[in-house]
Design an enzyme around this catalytic site. Structure first.
Site, PDB file in Angstrom:
ATOM      1  N   ARG A 145      -0.804  -0.758  -8.725  1.00  0.00           N
ATOM      2  CA  ARG A 145      -2.217  -0.451  -8.476  1.00  0.00           C
ATOM      3  C   ARG A 145      -2.315   1.063  -8.365  1.00  0.00           C
ATOM      4  NH1 ARG A 145      -3.458  -1.579  -2.967  1.00  0.00           N
ATOM      5  NH2 ARG A 145      -3.752  -3.753  -3.437  1.00  0.00           N
ATOM      6  N   ASP A 156       0.855  -1.184   0.000  1.00  0.00           N
ATOM      7  CA  ASP A 156       0.000   0.000   0.000  1.00  0.00           C
ATOM      8  C   ASP A 156       0.891   1.234   0.000  1.00  0.00           C
ATOM      9  OD1 ASP A 156      -2.197  -1.619   0.205  1.00  0.00           O
ATOM     10  OD2 ASP A 156      -2.599  -1.196   2.315  1.00  0.00           O
TER      11      ASP A 156
END
Ligand code: FDA
Length: 310
Positions: free
Chosen positions: A179, A129
């Protein structure tokens, strides 16, 4: 409203008090099937059976003790074992500060390296992340080190940061799995776009660059992936119009969404040919994460307050 909610996400007193309130605990269930991994596995089962990819994240960030990071890493190892017995590949999405980045960058790398080794053996993926702006450089460094040794590792990049096109260029030679998200933190205008049209335009430009970089079989074999981490299906479709004009098929554009948000849209996109993934969050340290979800759509505050009604 967004700024206030993001301030509330960082506030220590509120972080201790608000999660104890029953209506807040009830409201969070909309985005989180439960605090324990069994709830996450139960929520994932029908999605996986419908053909979606599944990512798990155990909520937690900015740990202050290395022992806590060791416990998180052990937890993720047990999740991989449980996934293997269920015969279900589960990708993991991990915040570097949840495995000790604030305390000891080498220990953090060692945990991620070990998880990447195990996850690769299981045929799944480890995603990093992206947290607030001060963590971008250390997270990119971690990613480059991991990617030098493992194919199945991905990283999140935030379109709202003005620096992200340069960061993507830096990563392109290593065939990154990225992502792309809009960005969830409260960053100043000096380093981030703050209006929706600017963020959307930056997102679209980055997505096209990424799709182009991940288009070839050779890039895919090296682990390149273009994942659109957004609930903005209109934006996904606009991006697909451009990529299809450039002869990039839509099955090269993955769409990743969070559990509990626009699930019907994700199913529709999957039926239209986009590989679909749901990120399932669980765990008891959900407060800052939940406040960021409220900040993304302040109407969610009304939903939370409605839990007060009989
Ligand atoms: P946008 O905010 O424009 O929303 C599009 C539509 O989706 C809205 O109109 C609304 O209908 C719906 N929607 C969006 N958010 C909602 C919500 N919370 N509740 C209800 N409806 C909502 N960020 C980050 O900084 N670092 C990270 O590592 C990640 N990781 C990540 C993984 C995945 C899989 C996703 C989907 C998102 C993230 N994010 C993130 C969060 C991301 O940066 C961003 O804040 C949110 O995705 C919201 O932006 P959207 O792209 O969805 O668009």
């Amino acid at each position: 409203m967004r700024t206030i909610l993001l301030w509330m996400a960082r506030n220590r007193t509120l972080r201790e008090r608000l999660p104890r309130l029953r209506f807040v605990r009830q409201a969070v269930r909309r985005f989180m099937p439960g605090e324990d991994p069994d709830s996450a596995f139960a929520a994932a089962a029908p999605l996986a059976e419908a053909g979606q990819g599944i990512l798990f994240t155990r909520l937690g960030e900015n740990l202050t003790e290395l022992a806590e990071a060791d416990e998180v890493a052990a937890h993720y190892r047990s999740i991989l074992e449980q996934a293997a017995t269920l015969g279900r590949p589960i990708d993991l999405s991990v915040k570097p500060t949840q495995v000790g980045l604030d305390i000891d960058a080498e220990a953090c790398f060692a945990h991620l390296d070990d998880l990447a080794t195990r996850i690769e053996a299981a045929g799944s993926w480890l995603w990093l992340d992206m947290e607030g702006a001060p963590y971008v450089d250390p997270t990119l460094d971690l990613y480059e080190r991991l990617k030098a040794q493992h194919r199945n590792v991905g990283i999140c990049l935030q379109a709202y940061l003005r620096r992200t096109p340069a960061d993507l260029h830096r990563l392109l030679p290593i065939a990154p799995a990225v992502r792309l998200v809009k960005g969830a933190y409260d960053e100043p205008a000096t380093i981030a776009y703050r209006t929706r049209p600017e963020v959307d335009a930056a997102y679209q430009a980055l997505a096209l660059m990424l799709a182009e970089a991940a288009r070839t079989d050779e890039a895919q074999q090296r682990g390149a992936r273009c994942a659109l981490g957004t609930h903005d299906s209109g934006l996904v479709e606009r991006i697909a119009t451009f990529t299809e004009a450039a002869a990039i098929p839509r099955d090269r554009l993955e769409v990743h969404m969070l559990f509990g948000i626009r699930a019907a849209e994700l199913r529709r996109l999957a039926a239209d040919g986009f590989p679909a993934f749901t990120l399932v969050a669980y765990g008891n340290y959900w407060y800052p994460w939940y406040m960021r979800r409220l900040a993304e759509r302040p109407a969610n505050v009304l939903f939370a307050l409605r839990q007060l009604l009989p």
